[in-house]
Design a protein around this motif. Structure first.
Motif, PDB file in Angstrom:
ATOM      1  N   PRO B 141       0.823  -1.201   0.000  1.00  0.00           N
ATOM      2  CA  PRO B 141       0.000   0.000   0.000  1.00  0.00           C
ATOM      3  C   PRO B 141       0.863   1.259   0.000  1.00  0.00           C
ATOM      4  O   PRO B 141       1.762   1.388   0.837  1.00  0.00           O
ATOM      5  N   LYS B 143       2.086   5.131   0.584  1.00  0.00           N
ATOM      6  CA  LYS B 143       1.826   6.152   1.588  1.00  0.00           C
ATOM      7  C   LYS B 143       1.882   7.550   0.996  1.00  0.00           C
ATOM      8  O   LYS B 143       1.249   8.471   1.495  1.00  0.00           O
ATOM      9  N   ILE B 147       7.715   9.976  -4.479  1.00  0.00           N
ATOM     10  CA  ILE B 147       8.787   9.427  -3.645  1.00  0.00           C
ATOM     11  C   ILE B 147      10.133   9.962  -4.134  1.00  0.00           C
ATOM     12  O   ILE B 147      10.269  10.448  -5.270  1.00  0.00           O
ATOM     13  N   ARG B 178       5.254   8.053  -7.637  1.00  0.00           N
ATOM     14  CA  ARG B 178       5.510   6.674  -7.239  1.00  0.00           C
ATOM     15  C   ARG B 178       5.088   5.665  -8.307  1.00  0.00           C
ATOM     16  O   ARG B 178       5.796   4.698  -8.601  1.00  0.00           O
ATOM     17  N   GLU B 182       7.839   2.705  -9.634  1.00  0.00           N
ATOM     18  CA  GLU B 182       7.860   1.522  -8.767  1.00  0.00           C
ATOM     19  C   GLU B 182       8.562   0.332  -9.421  1.00  0.00           C
ATOM     20  O   GLU B 182       9.384  -0.341  -8.806  1.00  0.00           O
ATOM     21  N   VAL B 185      12.313   0.607  -9.417  1.00  0.00           N
ATOM     22  CA  VAL B 185      12.910   0.319  -8.106  1.00  0.00           C
ATOM     23  C   VAL B 185      12.990  -1.183  -7.899  1.00  0.00           C
ATOM     24  O   VAL B 185      14.019  -1.726  -7.489  1.00  0.00           O
ATOM     25  N   HIS B 192      14.864   3.478  -3.489  1.00  0.00           N
ATOM     26  CA  HIS B 192      13.928   4.337  -2.781  1.00  0.00           C
ATOM     27  C   HIS B 192      14.624   4.896  -1.536  1.00  0.00           C
ATOM     28  O   HIS B 192      15.037   4.123  -0.675  1.00  0.00           O
ATOM     29  N   TRP B 195      12.372   7.309   2.814  1.00  0.00           N
ATOM     30  CA  TRP B 195      10.975   6.936   3.031  1.00  0.00           C
ATOM     31  C   TRP B 195      10.627   7.228   4.479  1.00  0.00           C
ATOM     32  O   TRP B 195      11.514   7.358   5.331  1.00  0.00           O
TER      33      TRP B 195
END
Lengths: 200, 196
Positions: B141, B143, B147, B178, B182, B185, B192, B195
């Protein structure tokens, strides 16, 4: 994927490997066309009184023939049962039999004498060893490999999962949940490429 | 002994849980040859007349059938477990695999991988309304929508959906949406950082 359920899958590597373990089998009467099973015998028949150690899957196909007797593999015999009952924690199961529980389960499936005792032995052994295993797995500061070397296949899998669960929990407690990480296989592949580069 | 080659094949696969081992053509050919010999015996026995004393082939046939079944199980398990690994790779590396892994695939596996990729892409296009739904996104999930990332290798130009263009060179840091990065990454191109 459940630990104990999936393992009897037709394609399960561990199940295949566990059924490769050997069981002592003896032939009371001559059996023709099985000479290949005994490397030292000549001719194509097994003479009466031959005793061999064959893989479980082969024994399972033969044990109901006339004159064929099977014996318990040594790790489930009375001598080892006594040792395991005395203190299961100190036994090196990895060296005794890499698939101790799986193979024991398979052996107890064929109608061998003492098969009820084997089932009880397996459960009791796991119960006795479990406490130490869990405590070792979740306390990452105590990384002694001596302990890991004593574990058999299922126990290793259990300890690996316990360690992973413990790591996830501590990551979550440190609010590390939202981080995207490198995927597991990508990581393994990168490491492999890096190590081959270092060689050449 | 019967089944020895097959178990070698399985052991080889069991040892390499993280890396993808080369497809063992030679061993498979040897196992198939063994199966042929076993089958020949059974066929010959079935065509001869049974006699309890002089020609008692029951045990011989039983044992050889077990060996045939065993070889079959090992071969199928070998292929199935390799495909499971390839499927996992599709989700982690994306549709293009590194050359080192491609070199270890058999022809059949290459074809299977292409088909799987296509089926997955079609499925993702077919669900979640007109634009489809990318299942590879948000494995955990999210946040934040944006990022901070650092480049681990020279990747070149990356154009976002908005038309904005980034030059990803090693050790540069960026603040990006993000959803767009993703996959990079997870593939190890970006890291990343910062965070919360």
């Amino acid at each position: 994927m459940s630990l104990f359920g999936k393992r009897n899958h037709y394609f399960s590597l561990n199940d295949i490997l566990a059924s490769q373990e050997r069981v002592p089998i003896s032939f009371g009467t001559p059996v023709s066309y099985l000479g290949e099973l005994d490397a030292s015998s000549e001719g194509n028949a097994l003479p009466a009184g031959t005793t061999l150690e064959l893989s479980y899957w082969l024994v399972a196909s033969l044990y109901q023939e006339d004159g064929v007797g099977i014996d318990l593999p040594k790790q489930y015999k009375q001598a080892w049962r006594d040792i395991l009952a005395a203190d299961a924690k100190v036994v090196n199961l990895q060296r005794l039999c890499k698939y101790f529980y799986e193979f024991g389960k398979l052996v107890s499936l064929i109608r061998i004498r003492d098969h009820q005792d084997i089932i009880e032995l397996l459960i009791q052994t796991l119960v006795d060893r479990h406490r130490e295993l869990t405590s070792w797995a979740v306390h990452s500061c105590k990384r002694d490999n001596e302990f890991l070397e004593k574990l058999e296949d299922i126990e290793r899998e259990l300890s690996k999962r316990a360690t992973a669960a413990e790591r996830d929990l501590s990551n979550w407690l440190q609010h590390d949940g939202g981080r995207i990480r490198k995927a597991e296989l990508v990581n393994a592949h990168d490491r492999l490429v890096a190590s081959t580069r270092a060689f050449t | 002994m019967w089944g020895d080659k097959a178990i070698e094949l399985i052991k080889e696969l069991e040892r390499s849980t993280e890396i993808f081992p080369p497809f063992d053509d030679d061993k498979i050919r040897l196992i198939l040859e063994e199966c042929r010999v076993l089958n020949q015996f059974i066929e010959d026995a079935m065509n001869s007349t049974f006699h309890p004393e002089t020609n008692n082939y029951l045990a011989g046939v039983k044992a050889r059938t077990a060996a045939l079944e065993r070889n079959k199980r090992c071969l199928l398990a070998y292929q199935w477990n390799r495909l499971q690994m390839l499927r996992k790779m599709r989700w982690e590396f994306g549709s293009i695999l590194p050359v080192e892994i491609k070199a270890n695939m058999s022809e059949g596996e290459v074809a299977w991988f292409a088909k799987y990729s296509k089926a997955l892409a079609n499925y993702m296009k077919g669900i979640g309304g007109r634009n489809g739904l990318n299942l590879m996104l948000d494995m955990q999930p999210p946040k934040d929508l944006y990022i901070e990332v650092r480049c681990l290798k020279d990747f070149g130009k990356l154009e976002l959906d908005t038309g904005e263009v980034f030059y990803l060179s090693q050790n540069s840091q960026h603040y990006m949406p993000r959803s767009q990065v993703e996959n990079l990454v997870r593939q190890g191109v970006l890291e990343h950082i910062n965070w919360s």
